[in-house]
Enzyme design. Structure first.
Site, mmCIF file in Angstrom:
data_model
loop_
_atom_site.group_PDB
_atom_site.id
_atom_site.type_symbol
_atom_site.label_atom_id
_atom_site.label_comp_id
_atom_site.label_asym_id
_atom_site.label_seq_id
_atom_site.Cartn_x
_atom_site.Cartn_y
_atom_site.Cartn_z
ATOM 1 N N ARG A 73 15.352 82.404 -0.443
ATOM 2 C CA ARG A 73 15.071 80.996 -0.764
ATOM 3 C C ARG A 73 15.712 80.655 -2.108
ATOM 4 O O ARG A 73 15.245 81.103 -3.156
ATOM 5 C CB ARG A 73 13.563 80.767 -0.819
ATOM 6 N N ARG A 99 23.174 84.213 7.249
ATOM 7 C CA ARG A 99 22.330 84.454 6.062
ATOM 8 C C ARG A 99 21.310 85.565 6.271
ATOM 9 O O ARG A 99 20.595 85.933 5.339
ATOM 10 C CB ARG A 99 21.628 83.154 5.628
ATOM 11 N N HIS A 169 24.918 76.101 1.607
ATOM 12 C CA HIS A 169 23.633 75.406 1.385
ATOM 13 C C HIS A 169 23.188 75.606 -0.076
ATOM 14 O O HIS A 169 22.237 76.353 -0.353
ATOM 15 C CB HIS A 169 22.633 76.008 2.366
ATOM 16 N N ASP A 213 16.043 64.303 2.946
ATOM 17 C CA ASP A 213 16.717 65.269 3.828
ATOM 18 C C ASP A 213 17.719 64.464 4.655
ATOM 19 O O ASP A 213 17.402 63.989 5.749
ATOM 20 C CB ASP A 213 15.664 65.966 4.715
ATOM 21 N N GLU A 272 24.771 70.135 -0.182
ATOM 22 C CA GLU A 272 25.415 71.140 0.667
ATOM 23 C C GLU A 272 26.770 70.653 1.172
ATOM 24 O O GLU A 272 26.920 69.499 1.543
ATOM 25 C CB GLU A 272 24.499 71.452 1.852
HETATM 26 C C1 BG6 Z 1 18.221 71.748 4.810
HETATM 27 C C2 BG6 Z 1 17.728 71.001 6.018
HETATM 28 O O1 BG6 Z 1 19.607 71.914 4.910
HETATM 29 O O2 BG6 Z 1 17.612 73.039 4.752
HETATM 30 C C3 BG6 Z 1 16.223 70.881 5.917
HETATM 31 O O3 BG6 Z 1 18.359 69.736 6.107
HETATM 32 C C4 BG6 Z 1 15.577 72.257 5.787
HETATM 33 O O4 BG6 Z 1 15.723 70.197 7.068
HETATM 34 C C5 BG6 Z 1 16.217 72.984 4.595
HETATM 35 O O5 BG6 Z 1 14.186 72.121 5.587
HETATM 36 C C6 BG6 Z 1 15.690 74.411 4.392
HETATM 37 O O6 BG6 Z 1 15.822 75.163 5.555
HETATM 38 P P1 BG6 Z 1 15.261 76.631 5.623
HETATM 39 O O7 BG6 Z 1 15.507 77.121 7.026
HETATM 40 O O8 BG6 Z 1 16.043 77.444 4.627
HETATM 41 O O9 BG6 Z 1 13.813 76.552 5.275
#
Ligand code: BG6
Length: 298
Positions: A73, A99, A169, A213, A272
């Site tokens: 994260r 990932r 991302h 988002d 992103e």
């Molecule tokens: C973003 C999405 O790119 O990633 C969101 O648009 C999502 O909808 C976020 O909540 C995080 O995703 P994840 O799978 O890493 O929790």
């Protein structure tokens, strides 16, 4: 190859070493004359980028898990070969496979006098075939210098064409989200993924005062994050991308995510670089596609 062997083979004085990081995962730790960076080989995931003088550019959750097969994260997750939810398979992992996998470290080489380039590979295997039944080779190069250069090349090594969506991302560190504005999306169409959602067109700068988002289309120019509290602007230039996502989970979604601090939304913002929705790309046999981003602090 274990971590010690990788360090012996690829470590480069004045540039980078391979070390065990959180969870015992192998990390490439870059420290050169211009910047420092950390890259987890699980996910080929950049978790830190710290150019000299401007401080940490990326945000990493203090609650992130560090396990093979679990998305980290923060930092820069690689969403590939699909961005977001899989088109029809509910069991397929969010944001694809790249990932979640261990990548192979291929080289660490100097870039000019002072920078460092780290290259990693991922090839199709039994796990990727379960969800994406194609032969491929991904090559991800991370250039660490006064700028962070990211370049992800998808090569189709099989006999059939395939379509991918993907994203770099990137979670950016900001000091006060309520004083952040983002330029680069004026006039762009977007799909709003929050609540009932819907389509819209962005007018002017983006400010973050709620859960945001949004998947933008038709954005090819650089995005600029102005963070008034830190007096920094972070620029994201991109190549081969005409879509992008701006995401901040805000209060309720932050508290729902187990690996995200309740007040984490105050100090992060994802901008992103993507090929998403109508910017999906077809890669024919023997051909390749390279998605790139160049990140720097002004
Ligand atoms: C973003 C999405 O790119 O990633 C969101 O648009 C999502 O909808 C976020 O909540 C995080 O995703 P994840 O799978 O890493 O929790």
């Amino acid at each position: 190859m274990d971590i010690e062997e990788m360090d012996k083979r690829f470590g480069l004085e004045g540039h980078a070493s391979v070390e065990a990081g959180p969870g015992g995962l192998p990390f490439v730790k870059v420290a050169n004359a211009l910047a420092k960076a950390e890259i987890s080989l699980m996910g080929a995931h950049v978790t830190s980028y710290c150019p000299k003088r401007s401080g940490e550019v990326l945000w990493m959750s203090p609650l992130s898990k560090f396990e093979v097969g679990k998305a980290l994260r923060g930092g820069i997750p690689l969403c590939w070969p699909w961005f977001g939810k899989h088109g029809f398979d509910e069991s397929a992992p969010m944001h694809g496979l790249a990932r979640l996998m261990m990548w192979e470290l291929v080289s660490i080489v100097p870039n000019g006098d002072e920078g460092t380039v780290v290259t990693m590979h991922l090839r199709d295997n039994a796990e990727t075939r379960a969800y994406f039944n194609y032969a491929f080779e991904l090559e991800y190069t991370v250039r660490v210098g006064a700028r962070l250069g990211l370049s992800m090349r998808t090569l189709n090594t099989g006999g059939a064409p395939f379509v991918i969506t993907q994203a770099l991302h990137t979670y950016f560190r900001v000091w006060d989200i309520t004083r952040v504005s983002v330029d680069g999306f004026d006039g762009c169409r977007y799909l709003d993924k929050v609540g009932a959602g819907g389509n819209g067109v962005q007018h002017g700068s983006i400010v973050i005062d709620r859960e945001v988002d949004e998947v933008f289309q038709g954005c090819v120019g650089p995005a600029v994050i102005h963070d008034a509290a830190s007096e920094r602007s972070i620029v994201v230039e991109k190549s081969n991308s005409s879509s992008g996502i701006v995401w901040n989970p805000w209060i309720a979604k932050s508290s729902r995510m187990v690996d995200f601090p309740d007040d984490g939304y105050k100090e992060m913002l994802c901008v992103e670089t993507a090929n998403a929705l109508e910017d999906a790309r077809c890669v024919k046999p023997g051909e390749s596609l390279t998605l790139g981003a160049e990140i720097y602090v002004k």
